[in-house]
Write an enzyme that holds these catalytic residues in place. Sequence first.
Site, PDB file in Angstrom:
ATOM      1  N   LEU A 130       0.838  -1.201   0.000  1.00 47.87           N
ATOM      2  CA  LEU A 130       0.000   0.000   0.000  1.00 47.87           C
ATOM      3  C   LEU A 130       0.867   1.243   0.000  1.00 47.87           C
ATOM      4  CD1 LEU A 130      -2.668  -1.064   2.617  1.00 47.87           C
ATOM      5  CD2 LEU A 130      -3.060  -0.677   0.192  1.00 47.87           C
ATOM      6  N   VAL A 188       3.844  -1.060   4.102  1.00 48.66           N
ATOM      7  CA  VAL A 188       2.510  -1.461   4.529  1.00 48.66           C
ATOM      8  C   VAL A 188       1.889  -2.284   3.412  1.00 48.66           C
ATOM      9  CG1 VAL A 188       0.298  -0.658   5.392  1.00 48.66           C
ATOM     10  CG2 VAL A 188       2.336   0.720   5.751  1.00 48.66           C
ATOM     11  N   ASP A 226       3.903  11.321  16.942  1.00 52.78           N
ATOM     12  CA  ASP A 226       4.106  11.528  15.508  1.00 52.78           C
ATOM     13  C   ASP A 226       2.802  11.933  14.833  1.00 52.78           C
ATOM     14  OD1 ASP A 226       5.628  11.735  13.277  1.00 52.78           O
ATOM     15  OD2 ASP A 226       5.774   9.595  12.873  1.00 52.78           O
TER      16      ASP A 226
END
Length: 668
Positions: A360, A368, A479
Amino acid sequence: MAIHLPWFLLFFLLSHVRTSPATSLNSTFSFNGFQPSDLSLSGFATVISTGALQLTNGQRTMNLPGITGQAFYPAILQFKKGPSATTTRSFSTHFLFEIVSKDQKPGGHGFAFVLAPSTNFCSASGGPFLGFVNQSNNVNPNNHIFAVEFDTVQQVDLEDRDGNHVGIDVNGVISNTSESAAYYTELNKKETVLLDSQTPIQAWIEYDGKGKQLNVTIAPLSHPLKPTRSLISYSIDLSPILLEHMYVGFSSGTQKLFSKHYILAWSFTMEGKAQELDLSRLPSVPRDRTPLGKSLKLYLYLSVALVIILFLIITISICYWTHKKSKLTSEKVEEWEMDYPHRFPYRELYRATKGFKEELGKGGFGSVYKGVLPRSGMEVAVKKVSHSSKQGIREFVAEVSSLGRMRHRNLVQLQGWCRRGEELLLAYEFMPKGSLDSHLFGIRRKSLSWEQRFKIVKGIASGLLYLHEEWEQVVVHRDVKASNVLLDGDLNGRLGDFGLSRLYEHGTNPKTTKIVGSFGYMAPELSRTCKFTTSSDVYSYGALLLEMACGRRPIEPERPCDEMILVELVHSLWKGGRILDAMDNKLGNSYVVEEAELVLKLGVLCSQAAPESRPNMRQLTQFLNGGASLQDLECHNIVIQDDPGMDQLILQYSSSAILSSTSGNSGS
Ligand SMILES: *[C@@H]1O[C@H](CO)[C@@H](O)[C@H](O)[C@H]1NC(C)=O
Ligand SMILES: *[C@@H]1O[C@H](CO)[C@@H](O)[C@H](O)[C@H]1NC(C)=O
Ligand SMILES: *[C@@H]1O[C@H](CO)[C@@H](O)[C@H](O)[C@H]1NC(C)=O
Ligand SMILES: *[C@@H]1O[C@H](CO)[C@@H](O)[C@H](O)[C@H]1NC(C)=O
């Protein structure tokens, strides 16, 4: 026939020239193989390359005359002393023959040892007539032919006794006497000899001219000595049959049945014993004679071997693949891992992602992959995180598995985790609409309306509030940024990757920068303290707010100096009383002014240099949900950027030339 006749005449004349009584008296010859030899061949007879004399070659026809082949000693021999002599000379012959038939079916018909007045048999028939007579001249007394037949077919109309016999023939193929092929052993036991056995067979034919007795003896090669008792011992006066001069040779005929008739060696002696033949130097007969028994065995062996080979190949490849597969999906699970919930077997994630096929994207911590959990059918995004420190992983797993218990509609739900060596796999709920980043700046650009943006901003605030205050312990995300905000099917903002940066904080890899965060989202105090707090998260969230409203990144080095840092730009516009000028051009006028102002101002508030000046997430959610008002906020009291550390931070993190060359001016 037109061709054969002149040739025959010529040959006949020549033979007569050659057969002066003086030369024909010496009538002893022997052939151990027929190459070279000057036999008189006709029909299909030929000497094959091995030296065997092939009388018929296995061709077949349905009708007579069939296939014939004859081979005669080229010289005519004197058998009687004068045309009207009442005795013939004694003679003796010894030869080896071999009959090759196909597929163990009986072959046919046979061959004969022949004494004949001429070598012209062009009108003779094959099949039962054995190539030396035909239907009309069979047993005609004018033939003057004497023959010993070796017949492999029982022809009832020709009075054959069986399909494997030896017969004495006078002028034709109806035998005066015949015996089934056999020999007598030393113990006088009769042993059958199969003429058609495709092995060499010896034959002896002896005629006593004075005693008018003919003896025929046969024996297989396995019985090399001539049997003492003959198969046929027959009293016959050959003198009325034979002419003074006769040719001696062989004749063979086939028709519907397949047979190849071979003579391997031959000796003949007039008035004496035929010479011994050299049985050790017999010419071979072609390989196609392989009897079916043998070939069947061969086929059997071959197919067994083939089956074994196939079996081995299949087994080896199965072993190989299963080994490869198990190696691919094998994992060493350490004991401590079992203590933490939400653990997936590696195999399951491997299968879910079809071997990590569909990537992805690449996040800050690794790639991912999309997958579907085999058991639940749930769509997941599997994040592969490499880490060299086992200790770090263990602590992180502890945290991650506890994070797995978090439930909030604005967090990307962790479904499970798996460790394999130094690799950590995290399976998250799959977010069909991708990251906010891609909507704002990437491929899905321009698709977000103000209403959607505002909803996302509120959602993320609520998610952060949950992490900071509402869960059982305080979780600092570390983050917060557009690329870590994911959108579900209803375009709700969902925070992902929370806690991941912790992994790197624990990490011992010296190459990894101690502080992991994202440039432009990092609170200035982090360069001093290296300590993430809820207010450093708030700082990042402020950057996200401004990003959403202005449609640009917190720091864009390619812009003019006064526009490069978004917070400063918005702050100065606010001071100038025209804060809405900062709004994203793409929205045009289609936004709610109050909401836009709120978001911009909150963004600036969150970006204050002093952590304690920033609002907390609870306050922020209250503002965003309209529960509190910003009315009396004085923008001039706000200190955005007084931290000289920022310059260092920029330098520290700048990797591109543009960034480092412009960063000198940015701190002003
Ligand atoms: C007959 O021929 C053989 C060889 O073919 C020879 O050895 C023998 O001496 C000859 N005999 C007579 C009587 O010519
Ligand atoms: C049979 O053979 C004889 C002598 O060779 C010949 O004259 C005759 O034509 C042959 N008959 C047939 C039917 O071939
Ligand atoms: C046997 O051969 C003689 C000639 O020697 C002949 O006359 C007679 O017919 C033959 N006998 C048989 C049964 O064929
Ligand atoms: C033929 O066989 C008989 C009996 O076995 C024997 O007495 C005779 O000598 C043999 N004749 C020849 C020519 O071998």
